[in-house]
Structure formats: structure tokens, C-alpha cells
Scaffold this active site. Structure first.
Site, PDB file in Angstrom:
ATOM      1  N   CYS A 167      -8.139 -58.613  65.920  1.00 26.57           N
ATOM      2  CA  CYS A 167      -7.890 -59.714  66.862  1.00 26.57           C
ATOM      3  C   CYS A 167      -8.132 -59.322  68.320  1.00 26.57           C
ATOM      4  CB  CYS A 167      -6.469 -60.234  66.697  1.00 26.57           C
ATOM      5  SG  CYS A 167      -5.219 -59.116  67.362  1.00 26.57           S
TER       6      CYS A 167
ATOM      7  N   CYS B  56      -7.438 -53.673  68.762  1.00 28.91           N
ATOM      8  CA  CYS B  56      -7.385 -54.004  67.333  1.00 28.91           C
ATOM      9  C   CYS B  56      -8.740 -54.594  66.935  1.00 28.91           C
ATOM     10  CB  CYS B  56      -6.276 -55.026  67.088  1.00 28.91           C
ATOM     11  SG  CYS B  56      -6.280 -55.716  65.426  1.00 28.91           S
TER      12      CYS B  56
ATOM     13  N   CYS C  56      -2.000 -59.827  64.875  1.00 29.07           N
ATOM     14  CA  CYS C  56      -2.659 -60.339  63.659  1.00 29.07           C
ATOM     15  C   CYS C  56      -2.103 -59.705  62.390  1.00 29.07           C
ATOM     16  CB  CYS C  56      -4.172 -60.155  63.733  1.00 29.07           C
ATOM     17  SG  CYS C  56      -4.716 -58.439  63.531  1.00 29.07           S
TER      18      CYS C  56
ATOM     19  N   CYS D  62      -1.374 -42.012  63.699  1.00 28.83           N
ATOM     20  CA  CYS D  62      -2.577 -41.583  62.984  1.00 28.83           C
ATOM     21  C   CYS D  62      -3.333 -42.848  62.595  1.00 28.83           C
ATOM     22  CB  CYS D  62      -2.136 -40.782  61.759  1.00 28.83           C
ATOM     23  SG  CYS D  62      -3.490 -40.077  60.850  1.00 28.83           S
TER      24      CYS D  62
ATOM     25  N   CYS E 265      -0.954 -54.100  63.851  1.00 26.71           N
ATOM     26  CA  CYS E 265      -1.098 -54.881  65.076  1.00 26.71           C
ATOM     27  C   CYS E 265      -0.010 -55.950  65.116  1.00 26.71           C
ATOM     28  CB  CYS E 265      -2.490 -55.516  65.089  1.00 26.71           C
ATOM     29  SG  CYS E 265      -2.707 -56.755  66.367  1.00 26.71           S
TER      30      CYS E 265
HETATM   31 ZN    ZN Z   1      -4.768 -57.482  65.677  1.00 30.74          ZN
END
Ligand code: ZN
Length: 164
Positions: A85, A82, A133, A153, A130
């Protein structure tokens, strides 16, 4: 349904869809909430951590232009994290070329993403973000390859690739 009605409906539906698109509020939805308190950052904190482009995707649920991300053609072994984070979200062996112009995966790392339904394009789509976060990553569809049949996607700008 008589002929007049069906003809009228035929004209009305596309007209209403266009109107809905035009009248779509300019204000974008805030992204999902973080599951970990330390990742509940303010807008300004996120803005100072992210590029304006990544901020738009992760925090305002934006979408990058198709074929614009270098990660679309990333074929090395590694892990996609991610960009908000740094939580690992996808492994390179689950990545495949979907031909859509966005990095695509047929599976995510267990527990790394959570989903919600959005209606931004009128038709309901499953948004995913995510799990730590809350940063928006992309949309998941059911037209991916086996064994899962899923197509995650993903926006390349929402990811950070770490090669092995
Ligand atoms: Zn994250």
C-alpha cells in the site's frame, strides 16, 4: 523423573517436532486484516496489484530465500515503503547489516507496523505487518542493536525503496 522417562522424553520431543513439521497443514494463514477499509481488497485485487512473489509474502505470510533480495545490500539514504500500500515503514538510518540475509532494521517508523504472535516454526515468533493494509513484512526479534535491541527481519519483496 526416573531414568526411563527422561530418556523417553529425550527421544519423544525431537520426534514430535519432526512429526509436527511433516503434518503442518499446507494451507497458509491469511494475512492480517487491513486497518483502513479501502485496503480490504479481495484476493484477486491483490493478485492484480502484486507480483506472485510479493503476493506470497505479503498476503500469505511467506518468506523469501535469505540473501535473495537486492534490498539486503541497499545502503543509500531513503525510505522503505510497504510494497502493498506504499505506507512508509522504515528509514534507512535505522537499517543495519544483521548478517542474516534479510533487510534488517532496529526500529520502524512509529505506528507503521503492528505485531502478532505466530507458531509456524513451533517456537512462538512475533510476526509484524503493515498497519494500514495488513500485509505481512517479517518477524521482530530481541537480539538487535541498541538503542532498541530490536531486529526487524524484513522480506525485501514486501518493501519498496525510495532513495532520497
Ligand atoms: Zn501496507
Amino acid at each position: 523423573m526416573n531414568q526411563f522417562l527422561s530418556r523417553r522424553t529425550f527421544i519423544l520431543i525431537p520426534t514430535m517436532s519432526i512429526l509436527k513439521l511433516i503434518s503442518k497443514p499446507l494451507k497458509v494463514l491469511a494475512s492480517s486484516l487491513a486497518s483502513k477499509e479501502e485496503w480490504n481488497l479481495s484476493k484477486d485485487e491483490w493478485k492484480s496489484r502484486l507480483s506472485p512473489e510479493s503476493y506470497y509474502i505479503l498476503r500469505e505470510e511467506g518468506t523469501e530465500r535469505a540473501f535473495s533480495s537486492p534490498l539486503n545490500n541497499e545502503k543509500r539514504k531513503g525510505v522503505f515503503h510497504c510494497a502493498g500500500c506504499d505506507l512508509p515503514l522504515f528509514l534507512s538510518d535505522k537499517k543495519y547489516d544483521s548478517g542474516t540475509g534479510w533487510p534488517s532494521f532496529w526500529d520502524s517508523i512509529k505506528g507503521s507496523v503492528e505485531t502478532k504472535v505466530d507458531f509456524k516454526l513451533i517456537v512462538p515468533r512475533t510476526e509484524y505487518h503493515c498497519s494500514r493494509c495488513g500485509g505481512h513484512q517479517g518477524h521482530v526479534f530481541n537480539d538487535g542493536p541498541l538503542p532498541t535491541g530490536k531486529r526487524y527481519c524484513n522480506n525485501g519483496l514486501a518493501l519498496r525503496f525510495v532513495s532520497e
